[in-house]
Write an enzyme that holds these catalytic residues in place. Structure first.
Site, PDB file in Angstrom:
ATOM      1  N   THR A   1      59.418 103.156  25.872  1.00  0.00           N
ATOM      2  CA  THR A   1      59.723 101.942  26.644  1.00  0.00           C
ATOM      3  C   THR A   1      58.432 101.443  27.274  1.00  0.00           C
ATOM      4  OG1 THR A   1      61.969 102.695  27.080  1.00  0.00           O
ATOM      5  CG2 THR A   1      61.152 100.942  28.487  1.00  0.00           C
TER       6      THR A   1
ATOM      7  N   PHE B   1      56.800  99.165  30.161  1.00  0.00           N
ATOM      8  CA  PHE B   1      57.099  98.632  31.496  1.00  0.00           C
ATOM      9  C   PHE B   1      55.945  97.739  31.952  1.00  0.00           C
ATOM     10  CE2 PHE B   1      59.340 102.631  31.150  1.00  0.00           C
ATOM     11  CZ  PHE B   1      60.527 102.446  31.831  1.00  0.00           C
TER      12      PHE B   1
HETATM   13  O1  LIG Z   1      67.986 103.372  33.665  1.00  0.00           O
HETATM   14  C1  LIG Z   1      66.814 103.749  33.767  1.00  0.00           C
HETATM   15  O2  LIG Z   1      66.500 104.919  33.970  1.00  0.00           O
HETATM   16  C2  LIG Z   1      65.746 102.755  33.614  1.00  0.00           C
HETATM   17  O3  LIG Z   1      64.668 102.975  34.091  1.00  0.00           O
HETATM   18  C3  LIG Z   1      66.030 101.527  32.793  1.00  0.00           C
HETATM   19  C4  LIG Z   1      65.695 101.675  31.309  1.00  0.00           C
HETATM   20  C5  LIG Z   1      65.695 100.257  30.620  1.00  0.00           C
HETATM   21  O4  LIG Z   1      66.058  99.266  31.242  1.00  0.00           O
HETATM   22  O5  LIG Z   1      65.337 100.203  29.453  1.00  0.00           O
HETATM   23  C6  LIG Z   1      64.341 102.220  31.153  1.00  0.00           C
HETATM   24  C7  LIG Z   1      64.005 103.034  30.141  1.00  0.00           C
HETATM   25  C8  LIG Z   1      64.952 103.396  29.096  1.00  0.00           C
HETATM   26  O6  LIG Z   1      64.646 102.549  28.003  1.00  0.00           O
HETATM   27  C9  LIG Z   1      66.367 103.188  29.498  1.00  0.00           C
HETATM   28  C10 LIG Z   1      66.682 102.468  30.575  1.00  0.00           C
END
Ligand SMILES: O=C(O)C(=O)C[C@]1(C(=O)O)C=C[C@@H](O)C=C1
Length: 366
Positions: free
Chosen positions: A253, A255
């Protein structure tokens, strides 16, 4: 554990610190955030107030004790994150919190109920940075956050790529075959599609992965599990029934780090720039827009189109079309003439153009 910020805790009537406005902000924080937090905020706010008075002619003893600002005041603490408050969506143990800690290792994380609240926390000086998931290698773009980037006035000052390894969590005496329902963030559920289909469980979307773990633990659920991190399992005392349940071992992911002010773009390391623009309707318009980068040998790393929410349909000679915003990331710093020229060129025919930020690329995957 820190109190999660929610909508009502953020008053838009309070503005950036000035000696007058800080008392108003302190009041907001006092009612919502823990006392320890408040004291830290008071110290920070009073330090900022102090700085803003540097140089003012005054004869009282408080003014006489003031020391001039140094370069360390401006840059020192932000390097390792100490003294920085980073707002993220979710509760402790969320991946967004890990992303905040990767970007600012010694920061203080501020949990928020929604993404919108994290933006407002920075805008209202309750936090210094917000961290925002923007895309995932399996689930794709997080569209809502593209829309929020435009709706708010924060600047992208950094990016972090995080390897996301999901676990299936449940209370201690629960077995995998007892599970009828699994809770998690919609992105996390999508990233574990194969495992969850195999288990034949009902999927239920909640605000964040760690929040799902907290809910399962707090309600001592026997038929419900959560998809969340191993860290969340530790924090909420849950059992890890399965590890690495995402559809692909490479689950990354990306950010974004957001701040009230942009950073000064450099050329000392690889930089990325994010922009958003719109174009007139017509053949070859997008081709022409992308050519401003290709003719200067600038590499595009991401392209996303979103409908213009306020005017989704444009009328073109009686034909109605969707009107789009194009979000685009390219590998160049705004300090680079090539990038400046590309944007000057794009501006000649784009109907709208905004630079969302120019920031160092994250080249260390954790
Ligand atoms: O729910 C979490 O733990 C988050 O940080 C959000 C979140 C997202 O929005 O994509 C972050 C990383 C992962 O891809 C899954 C969920």
């Amino acid at each position: 554990m820190a109190t999660k910020l929610h909508g009502a805790s953020i008053s838009s009537s309070c503005h950036p610190p000035s000696p007058k406005s800080s008392s108003c902000k302190i009041k907001v924080i006092t009612t919502r955030v823990s006392i320890q937090r408040t004291n830290q905020s008071l110290r920070r706010i009073s330090k900022i107030s102090c700085c803003s008075e540097v140089g003012a002619a005054s004869t009282n003893s408080r003014s006489q004790n003031k020391r001039p600002l140094t370069t360390t005041d401006l840059t020192g603490s932000f390097k390792d994150g100490s003294g920085i408050r980073v707002a993220y969506q979710g509760v402790s143990g969320a991946y967004s919190e890990s992303a905040a800690e990767k970007a600012y290792p010694n920061c203080e994380t501020v949990p928020c109920e929604q993404f919108d609240i994290a933006f407002q926390a920075v805008e209202n000086w309750i936090a210094d940075r917000a961290v925002l998931p923007i895309e995932n290698s399996l689930g794709g773009s997080i569209h809502r956050n593209y829309d929020l980037l435009l709706r708010h006035r924060l600047h992208i000052v950094g990016e972090v790529q995080l390897s996301v390894r999901h676990c299936l969590l449940a209370n201690h005496d629960v077995k995998i075959e007892d599970l009828k329902r699994v809770l998690s963030h919609p992105q996390a559920l999508a990233q574990c599609e194969h495992t969850l289909t195999r288990l034949k469980v009902v999927r239920e979307a909640v605000d964040d992965t760690a929040g799902a773990a907290q809910f399962v633990a707090q309600h001592k659920l026997k038929d419900t599990g959560a998809v969340a991190s191993v860290g969340a399992a530790r924090i909420y005392d849950l059992n890890v029934l399965a590890q690495d349940i995402q559809d692909d071992s490479d689950n990354i992911t990306r950010f974004l780090m957001l701040a009230r002010d942009p950073i000064i773009p450099g050329t000392d390391r690889p930089f990325k720039t994010s922009i958003v623009f719109s174009l007139d309707e017509g053949p070859g318009m997008l081709y022409k827009a992308l050519a401003v980068f290709s003719m200067r040998d600038i590499n595009l790393t991401k392209m996303e189109s979103r409908p213009q929410r306020k005017r989704p349909l444009v009328n073109n000679d009686g034909l109605k079309h969707f009107d789009y915003l194009f979000y685009c990331d390219f590998e160049a710093s705004m300090a680079d003439y090539n990038a400046q020229n590309a944007l000057k060129h794009l501006k000649e025919f784009a109907t709208f153009l905004r630079v969302l930020g120019s920031y160092p690329m994250d080249i260390n995957l954790v």
